[in-house]
Design an enzyme around this catalytic site. Sequence first.
Site, short mmCIF file in Angstrom:
data_model
loop_
_atom_site.label_atom_id
_atom_site.label_comp_id
_atom_site.label_asym_id
_atom_site.label_seq_id
_atom_site.Cartn_x
_atom_site.Cartn_y
_atom_site.Cartn_z
N HIS A 59 57.76 16.19 31.55
CA HIS A 59 58.90 16.91 30.98
C HIS A 59 59.25 16.43 29.57
CE1 HIS A 59 60.79 18.43 35.02
NE2 HIS A 59 59.48 18.61 34.98
N CYS A 112 58.78 -6.63 29.50
CA CYS A 112 59.64 -7.79 29.21
C CYS A 112 60.32 -8.16 30.53
CB CYS A 112 60.60 -7.53 28.06
SG CYS A 112 61.86 -6.28 28.34
C1 RB5 Z 1 63.70 -12.76 27.76
O1 RB5 Z 1 64.33 -13.82 28.37
C2 RB5 Z 1 64.36 -11.45 28.16
O2 RB5 Z 1 65.64 -11.36 27.60
C3 RB5 Z 1 63.50 -10.28 27.72
O3 RB5 Z 1 62.23 -10.42 28.30
C4 RB5 Z 1 63.95 -8.90 28.16
O4 RB5 Z 1 64.35 -8.88 29.48
C5 RB5 Z 1 64.89 -8.21 27.30
O5 RB5 Z 1 65.27 -7.06 27.60
#
Ligand code: RB5
Length: 154
Positions: free
Chosen positions: A101, A68
Amino acid sequence: MTQLVALGADHGGFPLKEELLSWMKGQGYEVLDVGAHSFDPSDDYPDFAYAVAQAVASGKAPRGIIICGSGVGACIAANKVPGVRAGICHDTYSAHQGVEHDDMNVLCLGARIIGGALAAELVTAFLNARFSGEERHARRLRKVLDIESGTGPK
Ligand code: RB5
């Protein structure tokens, strides 16, 4: 040795996922791409974190990778699924030591933090590592599993 690796990302991780997917296939890894399959700026990381986590928890894929923007949301969401031990690793030491670990089985990456070259090194370190099984690590892992089962560490 080939092993099925579940791979997923939201919009924040989508470009890096596509880059990693192509690189991993070139390396001979078998990849289960759970999406996103196209860039959608309004998609939500829990959907893809859950899909990867489910693939790992069910045994379909022994390892998973979720990307993400920061890696944080993906990691929080994935760790809600019993059987998943996800960690954010943006350095190679953590990427293999977390497996050796802690028996980490899901690697979380932040595409707004790292680029493709480092991501490939992290994935390599993660996928080549094996849980050591040493008594002290096995004991700690059992305590983590006790927490997961609701009893607290015994
Ligand atoms: C998306 O904008 C962002 O919030 C997501 O990809 C991530 O970073 C959340 O932890």
